[in-house]
Scaffold this motif. Structure first.
Motif, PDB file in Angstrom:
ATOM      1  N   GLU A  58       0.835  -1.203   0.000  1.00 20.90           N
ATOM      2  CA  GLU A  58       0.000   0.000   0.000  1.00 20.90           C
ATOM      3  C   GLU A  58       0.870   1.253   0.000  1.00 20.90           C
ATOM      4  O   GLU A  58       0.643   2.196  -0.778  1.00 20.90           O
ATOM      5  CB  GLU A  58      -0.917   0.009   1.226  1.00 20.90           C
ATOM      6  N   ALA A  62       0.310   3.205  -3.477  1.00 23.19           N
ATOM      7  CA  ALA A  62      -0.900   4.019  -3.295  1.00 23.19           C
ATOM      8  C   ALA A  62      -0.859   5.306  -4.124  1.00 23.19           C
ATOM      9  O   ALA A  62      -1.851   5.666  -4.781  1.00 23.19           O
ATOM     10  CB  ALA A  62      -1.086   4.344  -1.813  1.00 23.19           C
ATOM     11  N   PHE A  65      -1.376   4.489  -7.829  1.00 20.82           N
ATOM     12  CA  PHE A  65      -2.781   4.194  -8.087  1.00 20.82           C
ATOM     13  C   PHE A  65      -3.606   5.485  -8.157  1.00 20.82           C
ATOM     14  O   PHE A  65      -4.421   5.674  -9.074  1.00 20.82           O
ATOM     15  CB  PHE A  65      -3.341   3.302  -6.979  1.00 20.82           C
ATOM     16  N   ALA A  66      -3.414   6.335  -7.175  1.00 17.90           N
ATOM     17  CA  ALA A  66      -4.201   7.563  -7.098  1.00 17.90           C
ATOM     18  C   ALA A  66      -3.996   8.432  -8.332  1.00 17.90           C
ATOM     19  O   ALA A  66      -4.946   9.005  -8.879  1.00 17.90           O
ATOM     20  CB  ALA A  66      -3.834   8.333  -5.832  1.00 17.90           C
ATOM     21  N   THR A  77      -3.220   1.853 -15.237  1.00 14.92           N
ATOM     22  CA  THR A  77      -3.614   1.246 -13.956  1.00 14.92           C
ATOM     23  C   THR A  77      -3.640  -0.269 -14.074  1.00 14.92           C
ATOM     24  O   THR A  77      -3.147  -0.985 -13.181  1.00 14.92           O
ATOM     25  CB  THR A  77      -5.003   1.755 -13.525  1.00 14.92           C
ATOM     26  N   ILE A  95      -9.564  -2.360  -7.841  1.00 13.67           N
ATOM     27  CA  ILE A  95      -9.708  -0.933  -7.532  1.00 13.67           C
ATOM     28  C   ILE A  95     -11.133  -0.548  -7.886  1.00 13.67           C
ATOM     29  O   ILE A  95     -11.533  -0.621  -9.059  1.00 13.67           O
ATOM     30  CB  ILE A  95      -8.709  -0.069  -8.332  1.00 13.67           C
ATOM     31  N   LYS A 128      -8.354   2.972   1.474  1.00 12.58           N
ATOM     32  CA  LYS A 128      -9.019   4.008   0.694  1.00 12.58           C
ATOM     33  C   LYS A 128      -7.994   4.739  -0.178  1.00 12.58           C
ATOM     34  O   LYS A 128      -6.858   4.977   0.242  1.00 12.58           O
ATOM     35  CB  LYS A 128      -9.714   5.015   1.614  1.00 12.58           C
ATOM     36  N   LEU A 129      -8.448   5.064  -1.364  1.00 11.76           N
ATOM     37  CA  LEU A 129      -7.577   5.736  -2.326  1.00 11.76           C
ATOM     38  C   LEU A 129      -7.965   7.209  -2.411  1.00 11.76           C
ATOM     39  O   LEU A 129      -9.135   7.542  -2.636  1.00 11.76           O
ATOM     40  CB  LEU A 129      -7.715   5.066  -3.693  1.00 11.76           C
ATOM     41  N   HIS A 130      -6.978   8.099  -2.215  1.00 14.01           N
ATOM     42  CA  HIS A 130      -7.210   9.539  -2.277  1.00 14.01           C
ATOM     43  C   HIS A 130      -6.163  10.185  -3.184  1.00 14.01           C
ATOM     44  O   HIS A 130      -4.999   9.753  -3.221  1.00 14.01           O
ATOM     45  CB  HIS A 130      -7.129  10.182  -0.884  1.00 14.01           C
ATOM     46  N   TYR A 131      -6.614  11.206  -3.857  1.00 16.47           N
ATOM     47  CA  TYR A 131      -5.668  12.023  -4.631  1.00 16.47           C
ATOM     48  C   TYR A 131      -5.452  13.335  -3.881  1.00 16.47           C
ATOM     49  O   TYR A 131      -6.392  14.079  -3.608  1.00 16.47           O
ATOM     50  CB  TYR A 131      -6.201  12.312  -6.034  1.00 16.47           C
ATOM     51  N   GLU A 142     -11.504   2.519  -3.526  1.00 10.10           N
ATOM     52  CA  GLU A 142     -10.922   1.598  -2.554  1.00 10.10           C
ATOM     53  C   GLU A 142     -10.135   0.511  -3.279  1.00 10.10           C
ATOM     54  O   GLU A 142     -10.557   0.018  -4.331  1.00 10.10           O
ATOM     55  CB  GLU A 142     -12.017   0.962  -1.691  1.00 10.10           C
ATOM     56  N   VAL A 143      -9.001   0.163  -2.704  1.00 10.37           N
ATOM     57  CA  VAL A 143      -8.123  -0.861  -3.276  1.00 10.37           C
ATOM     58  C   VAL A 143      -8.125  -2.086  -2.368  1.00 10.37           C
ATOM     59  O   VAL A 143      -8.041  -1.958  -1.140  1.00 10.37           O
ATOM     60  CB  VAL A 143      -6.676  -0.338  -3.436  1.00 10.37           C
TER      61      VAL A 143
END
Length: 226
Positions: A58, A62, A65-66, A77, A95, A128-131, A142-143
């Protein structure tokens, strides 16, 4: 008065054998419980180690991914998560999008919404995925990084065999040691006392010699002195 006669007691019904059975069964129950608890501890310790490894992935992926999800780069991706399948313990990645819950990208083995994690050999680490832009974080989805209990069994196979083999050897050793000493210190002396009592003729009382060497000041020795 006639002599007292007694039938010979078989080993199966002797006090020594009865005592051996009771002690051995109690030991066996305790040994099984302790061994099972230890095997369970090894299992969950190994699973926790794998989950910690998934957590390091992660931290590594992470941000990538974001960035790809924020830019709606599906091909990049997909290529990234397919490359992650080469990492240890990873067998699948999904994802999902924040708004729809649909998969933005997925690969390998994973659970869909209809499958139960409890009935599956798979387990996962999710985050959780955040930019992050300036001081604001935008939720993207979410991953889930999936692994399998198969890796745990593979890692513990030799340890489990050694623990079980050790428990069996210790149990058999205890059985043989207890069998030897129970016969030497309990069964054989009791047989001598039983045979001596059966030979008593109350009309012609005579001293009867019984060899109880090794028994000093114990119950059998005191019984001999009576």
């Amino acid at each position: 008065m006639a002599s007292i006669h007694s039938n010979s007691i078989s080993v199966k019904h002797s006090i020594a054998t009865l005592l051996l059975r009771k002690v051995f069964m109690l030991y066996l129950i305790i040994a099984v419980l302790i061994t099972s608890a230890y095997l369970g501890f090894l299992y969950y310790e190994t699973k926790e180690s794998i989950e910690q490894q998934l957590q390091t992935y992660e931290k590594t992926f992470a941000k990538g991914f974001a960035l790809h999800v924020w830019n709606m780069e599906e091909l990049e991706t997909q290529a990234l998560i397919e490359g992650m399948l080469q990492l240890p313990y990873v067998i699948g990645i999904t994802i999902s999008q924040e708004e729809t819950g649909q998969f933005f990208a997925h690969t390998g083995q994973f659970l869909d919404k209809k499958q139960s994690a409890q009935s599956s050999p798979l387990f996962s680490h999710s985050f959780k995925l955040h930019y992050q832009r300036s001081d604001e974080a935008f939720p993207l989805g979410e991953v889930h990084i999936y692994s399998s209990h198969h890796f745990i069994w593979q890692a513990l196979k030799l340890d489990y065999l050694l623990v079980i083999a050790s428990a069996i050897i210790k149990t058999m050793a205890l059985w043989l040691i207890f069998l030897y000493y129970s016969r030497h210190y309990l069964q054989q002396p009791l047989q001598q006392l039983t045979q001596a009592a059966s030979q008593v003729d109350f009309n012609h009382l005579q001293p009867i010699m019984i060899d109880l060497s090794g028994h000093k000041q114990d119950e059998l020795y005191l019984l001999k002195q009576q």
